[in-house]
Design a protein around this motif. Structure first.
Motif, PDB file in Angstrom:
ATOM      1  N   GLN A 112      12.477  -5.591  10.561  1.00 44.49           N
ATOM      2  CA  GLN A 112      11.182  -5.038  10.163  1.00 44.49           C
ATOM      3  C   GLN A 112      10.934  -3.706  10.868  1.00 44.49           C
ATOM      4  OE1 GLN A 112       8.196  -8.016  10.911  1.00 44.49           O
ATOM      5  NE2 GLN A 112       9.159  -9.494   9.530  1.00 44.49           N
ATOM      6  N   LYS A 113      11.276  -3.631  12.147  1.00 45.55           N
ATOM      7  CA  LYS A 113      11.056  -2.412  12.925  1.00 45.55           C
ATOM      8  C   LYS A 113      11.856  -1.244  12.350  1.00 45.55           C
ATOM      9  CE  LYS A 113      12.603  -2.410  17.167  1.00 45.55           C
ATOM     10  NZ  LYS A 113      12.771  -2.472  18.627  1.00 45.55           N
ATOM     11  N   LEU A 116      10.183  -0.066   9.097  1.00 45.22           N
ATOM     12  CA  LEU A 116       8.884   0.541   9.393  1.00 45.22           C
ATOM     13  C   LEU A 116       9.071   1.943   9.982  1.00 45.22           C
ATOM     14  CD1 LEU A 116       5.827  -0.172   9.343  1.00 45.22           C
ATOM     15  CD2 LEU A 116       6.074  -0.782  11.732  1.00 45.22           C
ATOM     16  N   ALA A 120       7.760   5.333   8.341  1.00 45.32           N
ATOM     17  CA  ALA A 120       6.696   6.045   9.054  1.00 45.32           C
ATOM     18  C   ALA A 120       7.179   7.319   9.739  1.00 45.32           C
ATOM     19  CB  ALA A 120       6.053   5.112  10.077  1.00 45.32           C
ATOM     20  N   LEU A 144       9.076  -4.399   4.922  1.00 49.90           N
ATOM     21  CA  LEU A 144       8.038  -3.439   5.278  1.00 49.90           C
ATOM     22  C   LEU A 144       6.666  -4.106   5.245  1.00 49.90           C
ATOM     23  CD1 LEU A 144       7.183  -0.555   5.988  1.00 49.90           C
ATOM     24  CD2 LEU A 144       7.136  -0.071   3.537  1.00 49.90           C
ATOM     25  N   SER A 145       6.411  -4.880   4.220  1.00 47.78           N
ATOM     26  CA  SER A 145       5.130  -5.567   4.095  1.00 47.78           C
ATOM     27  C   SER A 145       4.913  -6.542   5.249  1.00 47.78           C
ATOM     28  CB  SER A 145       5.072  -6.307   2.756  1.00 47.78           C
ATOM     29  OG  SER A 145       3.876  -7.037   2.652  1.00 47.78           O
ATOM     30  N   ARG A 148       4.396  -4.524   8.521  1.00 50.60           N
ATOM     31  CA  ARG A 148       3.051  -3.944   8.612  1.00 50.60           C
ATOM     32  C   ARG A 148       2.020  -5.006   8.963  1.00 50.60           C
ATOM     33  NH1 ARG A 148       3.317  -0.053   3.269  1.00 50.60           N
ATOM     34  NH2 ARG A 148       4.093   1.812   4.338  1.00 50.60           N
ATOM     35  N   GLU A 149       2.108  -6.160   8.319  1.00 52.02           N
ATOM     36  CA  GLU A 149       1.144  -7.232   8.590  1.00 52.02           C
ATOM     37  C   GLU A 149       1.294  -7.747  10.019  1.00 52.02           C
ATOM     38  OE1 GLU A 149      -1.918  -9.653   8.616  1.00 52.02           O
ATOM     39  OE2 GLU A 149      -1.528  -8.165   7.055  1.00 52.02           O
ATOM     40  N   LEU A 151       2.469  -6.060  12.569  1.00 55.66           N
ATOM     41  CA  LEU A 151       1.989  -4.986  13.432  1.00 55.66           C
ATOM     42  C   LEU A 151       0.466  -4.982  13.469  1.00 55.66           C
ATOM     43  CD1 LEU A 151       2.891  -2.610  15.200  1.00 55.66           C
ATOM     44  CD2 LEU A 151       2.857  -1.188  13.162  1.00 55.66           C
ATOM     45  N   ARG A 152      -0.150  -5.137  12.318  1.00 55.02           N
ATOM     46  CA  ARG A 152      -1.615  -5.190  12.236  1.00 55.02           C
ATOM     47  C   ARG A 152      -2.150  -6.358  13.078  1.00 55.02           C
ATOM     48  NH1 ARG A 152      -1.893  -5.531   7.054  1.00 55.02           N
ATOM     49  NH2 ARG A 152      -1.803  -3.298   6.745  1.00 55.02           N
TER      50      ARG A 152
END
Length: 168
Positions: A112-113, A116, A120, A144-145, A148-149, A151-152
């Motif tokens: 994921q990193k 992302l 970004a 990516l989805s 992002r989630e 990370l959020r």
């Protein structure tokens, strides 16, 4: 200087930026960039067939990083009197937010990193990321989805992302 040489050199700042975000240690990032350039230079005979030098270089870097993650290595600390780091409290809220973001990114799973950061930092298109990493575009989008989630959730202080239920 040949056109391919210029393309290779122009990619170095982006490779350094991505490597630093990926490994979070300047020396290791510089080593990763050097290994990437060394591998690319050794395969210079392939340059004519490379449509997108940047994507090709990021693919090399991705593979080298993945190999390095799989291969455990001995953690070392430089013992130099002149380079001792003294912790200093941040003076600005923005600095704290950046450090929180860096820490949160570091907690993301590697797959994921990587995606992302390519989106970004490098503003790469999903199709380019898929080609660079050798994975389907749908996998890029789902990682990516999820990244992002996650990370959020980390930035909001939640341990896990909120999973919304679809109601019909």
């Amino acid at each position: 200087m040949h056109h391919d040489d210029l393309q290779l050199l122009s990619a170095v700042p982006r490779l350094r930026r991505y490597a630093r975000a990926l490994v979070r240690n300047r020396e290791d990032a510089d080593d990763l960039v050097q290994d990437t350039l060394e591998r690319a230079w050794a395969k210079s005979s392939l340059w004519r067939g490379v449509a997108d030098m940047r994507s090709w270089l990021f693919g090399i870097m991705h593979n080298l990083h993945a190999d390095g993650v799989r291969r455990p290595r001995l953690a070392t600390v430089a013992m130099d009197d002149g380079t001792a780091e003294v912790p200093v409290a941040p003076t600005h809220g923005d600095r704290l937010a950046v450090l929180d973001l860096q820490a949160a990114i570091a907690l993301l799973p590697a797959e994921q990193k990587e995606i992302l950061l390519l989106v970004a930092l490098e503003d790469m298109a999903y199709a380019d990321i898929a080609a660079t990493l050798g994975i389907p575009m749908g996998t890029v989008m789902s990682r990516l989805s999820r990244g992002r989630e996650r990370l959020r959730a980390l930035m909001e202080g939640r341990a896990e992302p909120v999973h919304l239920k679809v109601v019909k």
